[in-house]
Motif scaffolding. Structure first.
Motif, PDB file in Angstrom:
ATOM      1  N   PRO A  10       0.573   8.223   9.636  1.00 60.65           N
ATOM      2  CA  PRO A  10       2.241   7.355   8.986  1.00 60.65           C
ATOM      3  C   PRO A  10       2.346   7.101   7.982  1.00 60.65           C
ATOM      4  CG  PRO A  10       2.029   7.537  11.851  1.00 60.65           C
ATOM      5  CD  PRO A  10       0.649   7.979  10.751  1.00 60.65           C
ATOM      6  N   ALA A  11       1.227   6.012   7.468  1.00 58.61           N
ATOM      7  CA  ALA A  11       1.051   4.907   6.311  1.00 58.61           C
ATOM      8  C   ALA A  11       0.712   6.121   5.464  1.00 58.61           C
ATOM      9  CB  ALA A  11      -0.022   4.440   6.270  1.00 58.61           C
ATOM     10  N   ALA A  12       0.177   6.850   5.342  1.00 58.47           N
ATOM     11  CA  ALA A  12      -0.173   7.798   4.734  1.00 58.47           C
ATOM     12  C   ALA A  12       0.959   8.541   3.310  1.00 58.47           C
ATOM     13  CB  ALA A  12      -1.773   9.043   4.920  1.00 58.47           C
ATOM     14  N   ASN A  13       1.619   8.940   4.687  1.00 56.00           N
ATOM     15  CA  ASN A  13       3.162   9.366   4.269  1.00 56.00           C
ATOM     16  C   ASN A  13       4.363   8.657   3.756  1.00 56.00           C
ATOM     17  OD1 ASN A  13       4.018  12.162   5.193  1.00 56.00           O
ATOM     18  ND2 ASN A  13       3.368  11.484   6.860  1.00 56.00           N
ATOM     19  N   ALA A  14       4.225   7.272   3.913  1.00 53.24           N
ATOM     20  CA  ALA A  14       4.611   6.388   3.172  1.00 53.24           C
ATOM     21  C   ALA A  14       4.632   6.103   2.102  1.00 53.24           C
ATOM     22  CB  ALA A  14       4.654   4.601   3.586  1.00 53.24           C
ATOM     23  N   LEU A  15       3.190   6.323   1.768  1.00 48.82           N
ATOM     24  CA  LEU A  15       2.285   6.087   0.114  1.00 48.82           C
ATOM     25  C   LEU A  15       2.953   7.525  -0.335  1.00 48.82           C
ATOM     26  CD1 LEU A  15       0.643   4.900  -1.757  1.00 48.82           C
ATOM     27  CD2 LEU A  15      -1.846   6.102  -0.235  1.00 48.82           C
ATOM     28  N   LYS A  16       3.018   8.268   0.065  1.00 42.34           N
ATOM     29  CA  LYS A  16       3.324  10.668  -0.605  1.00 42.34           C
ATOM     30  C   LYS A  16       4.845   9.468  -0.769  1.00 42.34           C
ATOM     31  CE  LYS A  16       2.980  15.546   0.069  1.00 42.34           C
ATOM     32  NZ  LYS A  16       3.127  16.150   1.179  1.00 42.34           N
ATOM     33  N   GLY A  17       5.619   9.153   0.152  1.00 40.79           N
ATOM     34  CA  GLY A  17       7.409   8.850  -0.663  1.00 40.79           C
ATOM     35  C   GLY A  17       7.041   8.088  -1.553  1.00 40.79           C
ATOM     36  N   ASP A  18       6.295   6.884  -1.541  1.00 36.68           N
ATOM     37  CA  ASP A  18       6.405   5.622  -2.828  1.00 36.68           C
ATOM     38  C   ASP A  18       5.778   6.950  -3.981  1.00 36.68           C
ATOM     39  OD1 ASP A  18       6.428   4.116  -4.052  1.00 36.68           O
ATOM     40  OD2 ASP A  18       5.267   2.994  -2.974  1.00 36.68           O
ATOM     41  N   VAL A  19       4.539   7.567  -4.526  1.00 35.88           N
ATOM     42  CA  VAL A  19       4.461   8.515  -4.776  1.00 35.88           C
ATOM     43  C   VAL A  19       5.010   9.636  -5.499  1.00 35.88           C
ATOM     44  CG1 VAL A  19       1.982   9.781  -5.713  1.00 35.88           C
ATOM     45  CG2 VAL A  19       1.989   7.613  -4.569  1.00 35.88           C
ATOM     46  N   TYR A  20       6.143  10.146  -4.457  1.00 39.27           N
ATOM     47  CA  TYR A  20       6.470  11.448  -5.095  1.00 39.27           C
ATOM     48  C   TYR A  20       8.162  10.884  -5.944  1.00 39.27           C
ATOM     49  CZ  TYR A  20       3.767  14.930  -4.272  1.00 39.27           C
ATOM     50  OH  TYR A  20       2.698  15.558  -4.122  1.00 39.27           O
ATOM     51  N   LEU A  21       8.456   9.143  -5.317  1.00 39.55           N
ATOM     52  CA  LEU A  21       9.506   8.936  -5.840  1.00 39.55           C
ATOM     53  C   LEU A  21       9.143   8.792  -7.525  1.00 39.55           C
ATOM     54  CD1 LEU A  21      10.589   6.423  -3.306  1.00 39.55           C
ATOM     55  CD2 LEU A  21      12.193   7.980  -4.544  1.00 39.55           C
ATOM     56  N   TRP A  22       7.993   8.004  -7.529  1.00 41.72           N
ATOM     57  CA  TRP A  22       8.288   7.595  -9.022  1.00 41.72           C
ATOM     58  C   TRP A  22       7.189   8.511  -9.766  1.00 41.72           C
ATOM     59  CZ3 TRP A  22       6.224   2.889 -10.169  1.00 41.72           C
ATOM     60  CH2 TRP A  22       5.790   1.726 -11.782  1.00 41.72           C
ATOM     61  N   ILE A  23       6.989   9.649  -9.185  1.00 36.65           N
ATOM     62  CA  ILE A  23       6.636  11.077  -9.879  1.00 36.65           C
ATOM     63  C   ILE A  23       8.260  11.903 -10.644  1.00 36.65           C
ATOM     64  CG2 ILE A  23       6.029  13.521  -9.909  1.00 36.65           C
ATOM     65  CD1 ILE A  23       3.290  12.975  -8.285  1.00 36.65           C
ATOM     66  N   ALA A  24       8.622  11.316  -9.293  1.00 38.35           N
ATOM     67  CA  ALA A  24      10.553  11.982  -9.636  1.00 38.35           C
ATOM     68  C   ALA A  24      11.182  10.858 -10.791  1.00 38.35           C
ATOM     69  CB  ALA A  24      10.642  12.156  -8.474  1.00 38.35           C
ATOM     70  N   LYS A  25      11.102   9.615 -10.296  1.00 39.11           N
ATOM     71  CA  LYS A  25      11.795   9.316 -11.767  1.00 39.11           C
ATOM     72  C   LYS A  25      10.641   8.346 -12.783  1.00 39.11           C
ATOM     73  CE  LYS A  25      14.588   6.416  -9.516  1.00 39.11           C
ATOM     74  NZ  LYS A  25      14.912   5.184  -8.235  1.00 39.11           N
ATOM     75  N   ARG A  26      10.001   8.709 -12.996  1.00 40.32           N
ATOM     76  CA  ARG A  26       8.604   7.606 -14.536  1.00 40.32           C
ATOM     77  C   ARG A  26       7.650   8.999 -14.592  1.00 40.32           C
ATOM     78  NH1 ARG A  26      10.289   3.485 -16.452  1.00 40.32           N
ATOM     79  NH2 ARG A  26       8.019   3.604 -17.021  1.00 40.32           N
ATOM     80  N   ARG A  27       7.900  10.337 -14.178  1.00 49.36           N
ATOM     81  CA  ARG A  27       7.423  11.535 -14.890  1.00 49.36           C
ATOM     82  C   ARG A  27       8.024  12.984 -14.797  1.00 49.36           C
ATOM     83  NH1 ARG A  27       2.468  10.428 -15.739  1.00 49.36           N
ATOM     84  NH2 ARG A  27       1.521  13.086 -16.092  1.00 49.36           N
ATOM     85  N   ASN A  28       8.990  12.993 -14.710  1.00 51.70           N
ATOM     86  CA  ASN A  28      10.241  14.021 -14.706  1.00 51.70           C
ATOM     87  C   ASN A  28       9.877  14.671 -13.206  1.00 51.70           C
ATOM     88  OD1 ASN A  28      11.984  13.286 -16.848  1.00 51.70           O
ATOM     89  ND2 ASN A  28       9.495  13.440 -18.337  1.00 51.70           N
TER      90      ASN A  28
ATOM     91  N   GLY B 176      11.677  15.448 -11.281  1.00 50.09           N
ATOM     92  CA  GLY B 176      12.495  16.351 -10.646  1.00 50.09           C
ATOM     93  C   GLY B 176      12.570  16.700  -9.765  1.00 50.09           C
ATOM     94  N   GLU B 177      13.810  17.408  -8.959  1.00 49.41           N
ATOM     95  CA  GLU B 177      14.429  17.865  -7.808  1.00 49.41           C
ATOM     96  C   GLU B 177      12.947  17.511  -6.229  1.00 49.41           C
ATOM     97  OE1 GLU B 177      17.446  19.971  -5.893  1.00 49.41           O
ATOM     98  OE2 GLU B 177      18.783  18.303  -7.277  1.00 49.41           O
ATOM     99  N   SER B 178      12.070  18.678  -6.919  1.00 44.39           N
ATOM    100  CA  SER B 178      11.184  19.437  -6.011  1.00 44.39           C
ATOM    101  C   SER B 178       9.769  17.715  -6.334  1.00 44.39           C
ATOM    102  CB  SER B 178      10.157  20.314  -6.439  1.00 44.39           C
ATOM    103  OG  SER B 178       8.862  19.255  -7.284  1.00 44.39           O
TER     104      SER B 178
END
Lengths: 1034, 459
Positions: free
Chosen positions: B176-194, B196-198
């Motif tokens: 679960p903690a790895a998934n939390a980190l994954k969510g955090d990382v992909y939010l950053w990728i989405a918002k800081r590194r374009n 996108g939706e995926s």
């Protein structure tokens, strides 16, 4: 035929006891009695040999005389003395290497808790620094600059004490020392192979001599005082400037105003209860009576309509005392043709000048030898010491912070109980030290013995073995205490530590010497085995419910336990060959082959050779022909070259890499990789080239020894700083080369010698040391720099990396900001460059702030504007000695000097910058800038300077002070009672002395101890001692 | 070497890795993740080196912030485990996989910290076991390479974790903690590194995976941080602090010792403070304090304001202290050994809200779960109703301030929402200088490796 006679000294015509009188070529011998008289049976045609330590041996053939009067002349010719070399001894005349010998006179008058202190300023090229005044503490000894890049102050020499290899000479009683010598060049030290690169100190203890038992008793009483105080502000000045400092800081940080009214050292929130630590408060009808109890008052500078009252306490008076020390020594020696013995028992109890610091030492030294066959002698020795001390819990907190406890702080509360001060680290030393107890003991035992087997004339075999055990036992206990008036801490931490150092050594030496016509030859071959094991055990507990039981068993909780075992073994083979032709041409070759267990797998063994040559020009017939012998009676040229090793900083298992244990996470034991393995680690290798000249003038009246050395250390065992990305700070590796070179000059002589008995001898020595980094490993940086700072260089007009370690540079250069003045007015400050080092967003400067040197002239003060401000390591050391003797009086004086080191007086900067917010400042502040137009070198006083303008905190050049000093180390007035009186009392000698030790430092350094460069974080001051001593022999 | 032969060597090294990770979180994680935000200001003592953090006046020499040594030390520990553990026989294969998965997750987290702090940094995937001048000086990797490693490590970890549950007391990485980190990382990728939706969908899916596990909001906010309630159901992963194992962490620098209290503090405040301890080196800023409403139950368990009395007897503001992590009391006084929470459920909920809002979905459910607890019977006054995407984002970011203050996240939140220059007073006059969002490389770091290039604006 029976011959009687009396032996007297040529120096003062007094009778000489204990002179050995032997019939030449026989074993028949006697010694003179207390009145210098002897009776011996000898055939008339036989020659008698008279010998006595420190006098020239004399041969007399009585013929038909039966009453002899023999005069022995003192041996002034140090150039003819015998010196101890590694695994043997040699006459100074045939020595071709650089060896300095301590004149035992410096051990006579001062009861050194550590005899290494006596080396200070007495031997050229030996840097001795008294870094602390803690009773019993060892001084730092560095020979010819050492060999380390990472830790230049850690390159301590190897100590050989009666053949036992040690890392220090602690707890050796100065009264037991017979000789002390320092081997400095690589040719003399290469016989100690892998451990000799930092020089070798050889000590032999007193041994018995044939003759009647001689008993010596010595007693000294020492009074120790603080020689210099910090000039701290009085409570009145502190309150005044403290409150002004807040107003000054509030110009930039308005929130600071709040500290004027809280319960701090100058704030008005204090009262007369046990809840506040300071006395400062507004005058009220309720507290007015304090003014009649010694309290003082001033108008509040922040609000002159109000009156502040407070009480002054000088914390230096609270911490420091006059220490009284007692030293006793009883020695007995004697022997016969068959055997001899020596016994020395000593006890020293020494009180420090800081309360709760002392040192105790008991020493016992016994040695003897016995001739068991005509050609076989056995000897044995034992040395036992027990020492212990009490120390403060933290030098920085006591000698920097507690001394700056504001003078307004309460020493006692109103109810008579002791006040704790601000907290433990800025505490009332009387209280805080009373809440911390230590019990430290150290036992050292050396047992040794050996055989001397004269197999054939000139051929000797000497096997020996020794055991050296150190048992350390340290305990401490923190009683419950107030960490400030409101924080009562009763965790009661107790610690206990035991450590055993167990060291065995077996040596065997085969030597042979032979003279054939003009050819003198001697050979030595040897082998050595060294095995050292250290085991340690320690524990910490807390939660005891009482202050009465200081031991761990009272603890409720085990905080930490630890134990460790570590071991090192070294096996060695070595040899030496000396050859001389007619005492004119001298050659010495030696080598050692060492294998050490702690080196990397690929480099366990190493070979260390040395060679030296000498030329006794004065023995040449052409020299004698020149007719100069009356002026220059000795002229020797010598030169040596050798290779040494050093294992200095290499831990026992470091080459294998380390996985550390002891940490825990969530209750599970952790294992962490803390050291990177390096299987290629080998010893560092030092090559020294030395050329020297021995000159004797006016028949031994003046002796001169001159040396030039050039020492190059390669494959330095050093911590290489790694990129932090590797996960490590550094790796121990062999890299780089370091050079130390310099001159050493030693001159001594008799200036005046008169028939009336007035003698004046003097000596002087000086040594220089220049250090240079020659090579560093390639790392892509210019000059392969490691660390350092980027600063503007006016010469190149560019920003350049300086300091750190760089090829061609020195170790430890300081770079900081240069104060060129203090702004007299706000206008002046406004016109100056913008100061980007000010920590606040507003860079505005005021009158009273520091005007910094804008090195690059870009109207901005930033990190590029730092300049070179010195180096912590001394470059010149030396000393003077002088001795006057008139009839029964002697007057000796000794001084030493150290030049070239710079000290960052952080203590003074912290005081004057009010970095802690609760610390007193020095009287410098009285001349600080206070109003427009003031011309001064002391910046305006701010509360917490580092937060406001950083006038001091950024590192201000004003606080980088030269450490150069000349110390008057000893002045002794001695009186020896005339033998006419002493012999009536049945004594052979009775002497009294009065001595001043560490009398005065002539220095510009404003701190308490100028001896050590680097940052001064508070040092235990070196005491000034006055000693009264008594010496009796019978 | 004789090490790295048995499974006990690996479990010991795992504890070693966590212990050194804890050393990093003592102070440095907070300095990197929050100190530059609007949360902190001066206390009554000398905030000294902390001042340039909250004033955003970083400088490579005088104020570089923490260097990365304490992070790379843990990466070395991880790389040793990843190199040796696979070749060592374990009695239970799933135990081995669990340790490998923890190591991969830890490495992903640390590189995520590194890339958010400095941009691309040297990529070390092998342990340092010898010294070779030719290979030891590594240049900085690109941010692309960093994120590739982070996402690859997370993928490996999620595959390796044998179960989707928590370890006891939740003091270690888990699926679960790895998934939390994954969510955090992909939010950053989405918002800081374009990304996108995926990327948003990946983030949302990972965060919703966490929801399926044994995790919940505790009814009472204060209970989440209670010293006696460590590893509670709201925790996804917290770094364990325990007496005799760890030292006081950063929370001690935001409290106050009794001797620094002014005269005249009222009894109610004194009760909230309890026994003093630590030092008031720095303190919650006025900017953040004044945003809390009186009916927010999180307020008292976040900070307390202290007022003294002036000459007229009127209360005057003196300082404030952080109360969220106030430790416990023993014979040594107040001890600051609270766990440092890396992820907890309220954070997950607000990240879900953030992802949903970015995807055009309604984020109210998650936000209101958090607000219900925060306002209790006053909830209706604070009920969230979705409006525009931008306004929702502002509300989410503000909710994260209230909910997560002092938990070491605020600076990265501001950067992720691209609001640092709008919300941090000390950056207001430097809008557009986006290079300031990275930290400088310190002179120490630079001087040890000539291949490193300084971040723009800090030369």
């Amino acid at each position: 035929q029976s011959v009687k006679g009396i032996v007297t000294s040529g120096a003062d015509n007094s009778p000489l006891p204990f002179v050995t009188v032997v019939v030449k070529g026989t074993q028949t011998g006697v010694t003179t009695d207390a009145a210098g008289k002897f009776t011996i049976n000898a055939p008339a045609d036989k020659t008698l040999v008279f010998s006595y330590i420190g006098y020239i041996t004399k041969e007399v053939t009585p013929g038909n005389q039966t009453e002899l009067s023999v005069v022995l002349e003192p041996d002034q010719k140090t150039l003819n003395e015998v010196v101890v070399v590694g695994y043997g001894s040699q006459s100074r005349e045939t020595v071709t290497t650089s060896i300095s010998k301590l004149d035992n006179k410096v051990l006579e008058n001062i009861p050194y808790a550590n005899a290494a202190s006596a080396l200070q300023g007495t031997l050229p090229g030996v840097r001795v620094q008294t870094t602390t005044g803690q009773p019993g503490a060892a001084p730092r000894v560095i020979i010819r600059g050492g060999t380390s890049i990472n830790n230049p102050d850690g390159s301590s020499p190897l100590y050989i004490i009666d053949g036992v290899i040690r890392s220090d000479m602690n707890d050796i009683n100065a009264d037991d020392i017979e000789t002390l010598q320092v081997l400095k060049d690589a040719s003399s030290t290469s016989i100690y192979g892998a451990r000799g690169a930092n020089g070798v100190v050889i000590i032999t203890t007193k041994k018995g001599k044939a003759g009647k038992m001689q008993i010596t008793f010595r007693q000294n009483t020492t009074f120790s005082q603080l020689a210099k105080k910090y000039n701290m502000m009085s409570a009145r000045d502190y309150v005044y400037f403290g409150r002004l400092g807040v107003l000054n800081s509030a110009k930039k940080i308005p929130e600071r105003m709040s500290v004027l009214s809280i319960a701090n050292s100058f704030g008005t929130g204090n009262d007369l209860t046990n809840r506040t630590y300071s006395t400062v408060q507004y005058l009220t009808p309720q507290n007015q009576y304090k003014l009649s109890e010694g309290w003082e008052s001033i108008a509040d500078p922040a609000d002159p309509t109000k009156t502040l009252i407070f009480k002054n306490t000088d914390w230096q008076d609270v911490l420091f005392q006059t220490g009284i020390s007692q030293n006793y020594y009883l020695g007995a020696m004697g022997g016969t043709e068959k055997g001899s013995y020596n016994l020395g028992v000593g006890y020293l109890k020494s009180q420090g000048i800081a309360i709760n610091t002392d040192f105790r030492r008991f020493t016992f030294d016994l040695s003897g030898d016995l001739k068991i066959r005509e050609k076989l002698k056995v000897n044995a020795f034992t040395n036992f010491t027990n020492s212990g001390n009490n120390q403060v819990f933290n030098d920085n907190q006591i000698f920097q912070r507690a001394l700056a406890l504001p003078p307004t702080a309460k020493l006692y509360f109103e109810d008579g109980t002791m006040s704790p001060g601000f907290n433990r680290s800025i505490g009332n030393p009387l209280y805080q030290l009373s809440r911390y107890t230590t019990d430290n003991h150290l036992y050292r035992l050396t047992l040794g013995g050996g055989l001397t087997w004269n197999i054939l004339p000139g051929l000797t075999f000497e096997p020996s073995t020794s055991l050296y055990v150190i048992e350390t036992n340290n305990n401490s206990f923190q009683k419950s205490y107030l960490n400030g008036p409101l924080a009562f801490i009763d965790s009661r931490v107790a610690t206990g530590m035991r450590q055993t150092h167990w060291q065995q050594q077996v040596d065997a030496i085969l030597s042979y010497n032979k003279s054939i016509n003009q050819h003198g030859l001697d050979f030595m071959l040897g082998a050595s085995y060294f095995d050292r094991k250290i085991s340690a055990l320690s524990a910490t507990g807390q939660g005891a419910s009482t202050d009465i039981i200081p031991t761990l068993n009272a603890s409720a909780t085990a905080v930490a336990v630890s134990s460790s075992i570590t071991r090192q073994r070294i096996i060695s083979f070595f040899g030496r060959a000396n050859y001389n032709f007619a005492q004119k041409y001298l050659l010495s070759l030696n080598a050692r082959y060492d294998g050490a267990s702690n080196l990397g797998l690929n480099n366990k063994w190493g070979l260390f050779p040395g060679a030296s040559v000498g030329w006794n020009i004065h023995n040449e017939s052409f020299w004698k022909g020149l007719g100069l012998t009356g002026v220059v009676n000795i002229l020797k040229l010598r030169s040596s070259y050798g290779v040494n090793g050093n294992l200095g900083q290499l831990g026992d298992f470091q080459a294998q890499g380390n996985y550390n244990v002891g940490a825990r996470y969530d209750g599970t034991a952790a294992i962490q990789n803390t050291v990177i393995p390096n299987s290629n680690l080998k010893w560092e290798q030092t090559q020294t080239y030395d050329v020297g000249l021995d000159i004797g003038l006016f028949n031994g009246r003046v002796n001169l020894l001159v040396d030039y050395f050039n020492k190059r250390t390669d494959n330095l065992l050093t911590n290489l700083e790694l990129p932090l990305e590797t996960g490590f700070q550094s790796i121990l590796t062999n890299y780089g080369s370091l050079q130390n070179r310099g001159f050493e000059v030693e001159i001594s002589g008799t200036i005046i010698r008169t028939e009336s008995g007035f003698n004046w001898n003097a000596g002087f020595n000086i040594a220089t040391n220049q250090q240079k980094i020659l090579k560093l490993p390639a790392n892509g940086n210019e000059r392969n720099r490691v660390g350092g700072v980027l600063v503007y260089d006016p010469e190149t007009g560019k920003n350049e990396w300086r300091g750190g370690l760089q090829e061609g540079g020195r170790i430890g250069d300081y770079y900081a900001y240069k104060q060129i003045g203090i702004f007299a007015t706000d206008e002046e400050a406004a016109a100056a460059p913008i100061d980007n080092i000010v920590p606040l967003a507003s860079k505005v400067k005021f009158g009273g702030d520091v005007n910094w040197l804008d090195v690059d002239g870009n109207k901005q003060i930033n990190s590029y504007d730092r300049v070179y401000l010195g180096n912590p390591y001394p470059t010149v050391t030396g000393g003077f000695t002088t001795a006057f003797a008139y009839k029964n009086f002697t007057l000796n004086a000794r001084a030493d000097f150290t030049l070239g080191h710079t000290i960052y007086n952080y203590t003074r900067a912290l005081y004057n910058g009010q970095f802690v917010g609760e610390n007193n400042a020095s009287n410098d502040i009285l001349r600080s800038w206070q109003k427009p137009g003031d011309q001064t070198d002391i910046a305006r006083y701010y509360y917490a300077d580092q937060q406001v303008q950083s006038n001091l905190f950024r590192q201000n050049s004003l606080y980088f002070e030269k450490g150069d000093f000349l110390a008057i180390r000893e002045i002794t007035l001695g009186y020896g009672f005339p033998s006419a009186l002493t012999s009536k009392l049945g004594l052979s000698n009775l002497r009294l002395n009065v001595t001043a030790n560490n009398l005065k430092y002539f220095t510009k350094y404003s701190g308490l101890n100028p001896e050590e460069g680097g940052q001064d974080n508070g040092r235990y001051p070196v005491p000034r001692n006055f000693i009264v001593g008594l010496n009796v022999s019978f | 070497t004789s090490f790295w032969t048995t499974q006990e060597d690996v479990t010991g090294a795992r504890s070693g890795m966590y212990a050194r990770f804890r050393s990093f979180t003592d102070f440095n994680l907070y300095y990197l993740g929050e100190s530059r935000s609007e949360i902190m200001g001066t206390g009554i003592l000398n905030a000294d080196f902390r001042i340039p953090y909250f004033q955003n006046r970083l400088n490579k020499i005088t104020a570089p912030g923490p260097d990365w040594g304490s992070i790379y030390t843990v990466i070395h520990d991880i790389n040793l485990i990843l190199k040796y553990a696979p070749g060592i026989a374990f009695t239970s294969e799933s135990n081995k996989n669990n340790i490998l998965a923890e190591a991969y997750t830890m490495r992903a987290f640390l590189y995520f910290v590194l890339v958010r702090t400095w941009g691309g940094t040297p990529l070390l995937l092998d342990p340092t076991e010898s010294f070779d001048p030719a290979t030891i000086y590594k240049p900085r990797a690109s941010e692309d390479e960093m994120f590739k490693l982070i996402t690859d490590d997370l993928a490996k970890a999620l595959e390796l974790f044998p179960v989707n549950t928590y370890p006891t007391k939740r003091g270690a990485w888990s699926k679960p903690a790895a998934n939390a980190l994954k969510g955090d990382v992909y939010l950053w990728i989405a918002k800081r590194r374009n990304g996108g939706e995926s990327a948003l969908n990946t983030a949302l899916a990972a965060l919703q995976e966490v929801q399926k596990t044994d995790v919940a909001l505790l009814p009472n906010f204060a209970d989440v941080f209670s010293y006696t309630n460590k590893g509670n159901k709201e925790i996804v992963f917290a770094v364990r602090y325990q007496d005799l194992e760890a030292v006081n962490n950063y929370s001690g620098d935001m409290y106050i010792r009794d001797s620094d209290l002014p005269p005249g503090v009222d009894a109610e405040t004194l009760k909230k403070i309890g026994l003093g301890g630590g030092m008031n080196w720095w303190a919650p800023s006025e900017t953040m304090r004044k945003q809390f409403t009186a009916d927010d139950k999180r307020k008292d368990k976040s900070f307390v304001e202290i007022y003294g009395k002036n000459a007229q007897g009127n209360p005057t503001f003196y300082t404030s202290i952080m109360t969220k992590f106030s430790g416990f009391i023993d014979a040594n006084g107040r001890r600051f050994l609270d766990d440092i929470i890396i992820y907890r459920y309220a954070d997950i909920l607000l990240m879900i809200a953030e992802a949903k809002n970015a995807l055009g979905q309604d984020p109210s459910a998650e936000i209101n779960l958090v607000r219900q607890r925060a306002y209790g019977d006053q909830f209706e006054k604070h009920k969230f109703v979705s409006t525009s995407k931008t306004a929702n984002d502002d509300e989410i970011l503000r909710e994260r301030l209230f909910e997560l203050a002092f938990e070491g996240k605020r600076w990265w939140d501001l950067v992720r929402f691209n609001k640092a220059f709008d919300l941090v007073p000390s950056l207001a006059d430097r809008k557009g200088q986006t290079n300031l969002l990275l930290f400088p490389l310190s002179e120490t770091v630079m001087s040890r490796n000539s291949k490193l290039i300084q971040n723009p604006g800090y030369e």
